[in-house]
Design an enzyme around this catalytic site. Structure first.
Site, PDB file in Angstrom:
ATOM      1  N   MET A   1       0.526   2.148  -0.999  1.00 56.39           N
ATOM      2  CA  MET A   1       1.013   3.164  -0.686  1.00 56.39           C
ATOM      3  C   MET A   1       1.376   1.375   0.588  1.00 56.39           C
ATOM      4  O   MET A   1       1.230   0.577   0.801  1.00 56.39           O
ATOM      5  CB  MET A   1      -0.605   4.204   0.724  1.00 56.39           C
ATOM      6  CG  MET A   1      -0.462   4.835  -0.267  1.00 56.39           C
ATOM      7  SD  MET A   1      -1.867   5.889  -0.245  1.00 56.39           S
ATOM      8  CE  MET A   1      -1.604   6.151   1.947  1.00 56.39           C
ATOM      9  N   HIS A   2       1.908   2.341   2.119  1.00 53.74           N
ATOM     10  CA  HIS A   2       2.174   1.807   2.988  1.00 53.74           C
ATOM     11  C   HIS A   2       2.935   0.538   3.275  1.00 53.74           C
ATOM     12  O   HIS A   2       3.683   0.547   4.811  1.00 53.74           O
ATOM     13  CB  HIS A   2       1.370   1.092   4.151  1.00 53.74           C
ATOM     14  CG  HIS A   2      -0.568   1.225   3.584  1.00 53.74           C
ATOM     15  ND1 HIS A   2      -0.937   2.936   4.410  1.00 53.74           N
ATOM     16  CD2 HIS A   2      -1.410   1.061   2.561  1.00 53.74           C
ATOM     17  CE1 HIS A   2      -2.471   2.887   3.781  1.00 53.74           C
ATOM     18  NE2 HIS A   2      -2.974   2.295   2.832  1.00 53.74           N
TER      19      HIS A   2
ATOM     20  N   ASP B   1      -1.327   6.213  -4.580  1.00 46.76           N
ATOM     21  CA  ASP B   1      -1.877   6.170  -5.347  1.00 46.76           C
ATOM     22  C   ASP B   1      -3.408   6.648  -5.626  1.00 46.76           C
ATOM     23  O   ASP B   1      -4.005   7.168  -6.840  1.00 46.76           O
ATOM     24  CB  ASP B   1      -2.407   4.244  -5.557  1.00 46.76           C
ATOM     25  CG  ASP B   1      -2.229   3.505  -4.191  1.00 46.76           C
ATOM     26  OD1 ASP B   1      -3.373   4.164  -3.287  1.00 46.76           O
ATOM     27  OD2 ASP B   1      -3.001   2.238  -4.301  1.00 46.76           O
TER      28      ASP B   1
END
Length: 479
Positions: free
Chosen positions: A77-78, A233
């Site tokens: 992520m991110h 995830d």
């Protein structure tokens, strides 16, 4: 059949799953990070595309893919993938573990609307502060940017030709109104962004698009194959282990530790340093308490005493009352509930009688108490955990799992051996999307053992946790 693709920081994994959710084939391609400066962590998205093609070609050699109905996506992520108007990648992807935007994150977090709308602290690893950094330090790139995509959604663009994100991953950007499950115009404007820069949103179990015809022909997949929304995830892993309804939770004992709980309502409390995100299934949210050293702490201790983790834990026998020696597992800072990059760990209460086994127990107990800290932080938000599932390498230690069950006062289920990670969860989301079904397809795996709290040791572990909190306070005073 269904394919799950999980884009991890260190590699891309692909699996093929049948209608009965049995894994038929799998493949893996390693990836590397670039760290050109201190605190930076980047990857070239072109490597992800090459890895995807390698995965699919490898799976094609192992099994006939002509019956594949859907592909689900999971990923770290991110991250920030910046594209111009021609979909050219403007710079390497800034990853989740990149900390260059710490000052930008602090500035955004000081704006009360961010916590109010996202339900979370603006951490340096999140996406919005990365774009604020690019605007300040790479203004020419910022001006050329037409779209920003999360890592797995750049794979989706390759697969479908469309810009799409899903709720669980989008919730980690600091641009999503997490309760409303929609982009926030106010938060986007705070970083000089707009909806034009953002992909459209779908739920993780919905169809996000159809596989490009050329790719379907190249890989031997049916032309009607759809791409599911997928999940970040941890959300995808939760789908893999069937944690999709309120009261369900799992604890992951990997390098880091995660206590993940599903919720049927939105109940954030950013001050707890608990992550409150949308789940990958509709009308569901999840919360995570995260500790940075779980099995990593045991491996660290093992290097001191010259034994590996398996050897250390195999010698412990039955669960005992906590040792006098205390271990604070803050080897590289901590997230929940401390939100501190500077706090560091310690052994306390060492004495002549402290031997290797006592040190091992102290490490396991320290990580266990850190997980209890996460449980207590989640409880402050109103999250209830009725039952807990344990996954990850550390769950192979019965001693450790019984310590967690006893310290938390919660029975812990151990699934049969198998892969319940992000790729499996992504494949399940693909099956949901293809069938139009819901979370009932994400049932819990078969359980081979349940570890109950040891009633004779509950009070001793409560007292040990009280000592742990006192030691934590002392260490915080030193930072």
């Amino acid at each position: 059949m269904y394919i799950g693709l999980d884009l991890g920081t260190s590699g891309l994994k692909g699996i093929v799953m049948d209608d009965d959710q049995i894994i038929l084939a799998e493949a893996h391609v390693s990836l590397t990070n670039e760290r050109p400066f201190d605190g930076w962590s980047e990857q070239n998205p072109a490597a992800w595309i090459a890895a995807t093609d390698t995965i699919m070609q490898t799976l094609k050699t192992k099994i006939d893919l002509s019956a594949v109905q859907a592909i689900g996506l999971s990923g770290h992520m991110h991250g920030a993938v910046l594209l111009d108007a021609e979909d050219t990648v403007l710079r390497p992807c800034i990853l989740w573990n990149d900390t260059r935007s710490a000052s930008e994150a602090a500035t955004l977090d000081a704006d009360p609307q961010f916590r109010a709308l996202t339900g979370n602290i603006v951490f340096p690893g999140f996406t919005a502060p990365k774009l604020a950094w690019v605007k300040a330090h790479e203004p020419d790139i910022f001006k050329k940017m037409a779209k920003v995509l999360l890592p797995k959604d750049y794979l989706r663009l390759y697969l479908t030709g469309d810009y799409v994100a899903e709720m669980s991953d989008a919730a980690g950007t600091s641009w999503l109104d997490t309760g409303a499950r929609d982009w926030s115009d106010a938060l986007l404007a705070a970083t000089d962004m707009s909806r034009d820069h953002m992909p459209r949103l779908v739920e993780g179990s919905e169809v996000s698009g159809q596989l490009r015809t050329a790719l379907a022909q190249k890989w031997g997949v049916q032309a009607s194959c759809v791409i599911a929304g997928g999940g970040g995830d941890n959300a995808a892993s939760a789908v893999g282990v069937g944690v999709v309804k309120a009261g369900q939770a799992f604890v992951s004992l990997g390098t880091s530790g995660v206590l993940f709980a599903a919720n049927d309502g939105y109940q954030p409390d950013a001050d707890t340093a608990v992550h409150t995100f949308c789940h990958a299934v509709p009308n569901t949210w999840h919360q995570m308490g995260v500790i940075l050293s779980a099995t990593d702490a045991l491996n660290w201790y093992g290097r001191f005493v010259g034994q590996d983790a398996a050897a250390l834990t195999s010698q412990l026998g039955a669960l005992q009352a906590p040792t006098k020696t205390q271990f604070l597992p803050y080897l590289g800072g901590e997230r929940t509930p401390l939100n501190s990059a500077s706090i560091r760990g310690a052994f306390t209460g060492l004495e002549h009688a402290t031997d290797t086994a006592a040190g091992t127990r102290a490490v396991l107990e320290g990580v266990t108490y850190a997980i209890r800290d996460c449980r207590d932080a989640l409880a402050k938000t109103g999250t209830k955990i009725d039952r807990l599932l344990a996954v990850g390498g550390g769950s192979q230690s019965k001693y450790w799992v019984e310590a967690i069950a006893t310290a938390l006062g919660t029975s812990v289920d151990l699934p049969v051996s198998g892969d319940f990670g992000g790729a499996f969860g992504a494949a399940r989301l693909g099956q949901m999307a293809a069938s139009g079904g819901g979370a009932e397809l994400a049932s819990a795996p078969q359980i081979h053992a349940t570890i109950d709290p040891n009633p004779s040791l509950i009070s001793a572990f409560d007292a040990g946790f009280a000592r742990f909190k006192a030691g934590q306070a002392a260490v915080k005073d030193l930072t």
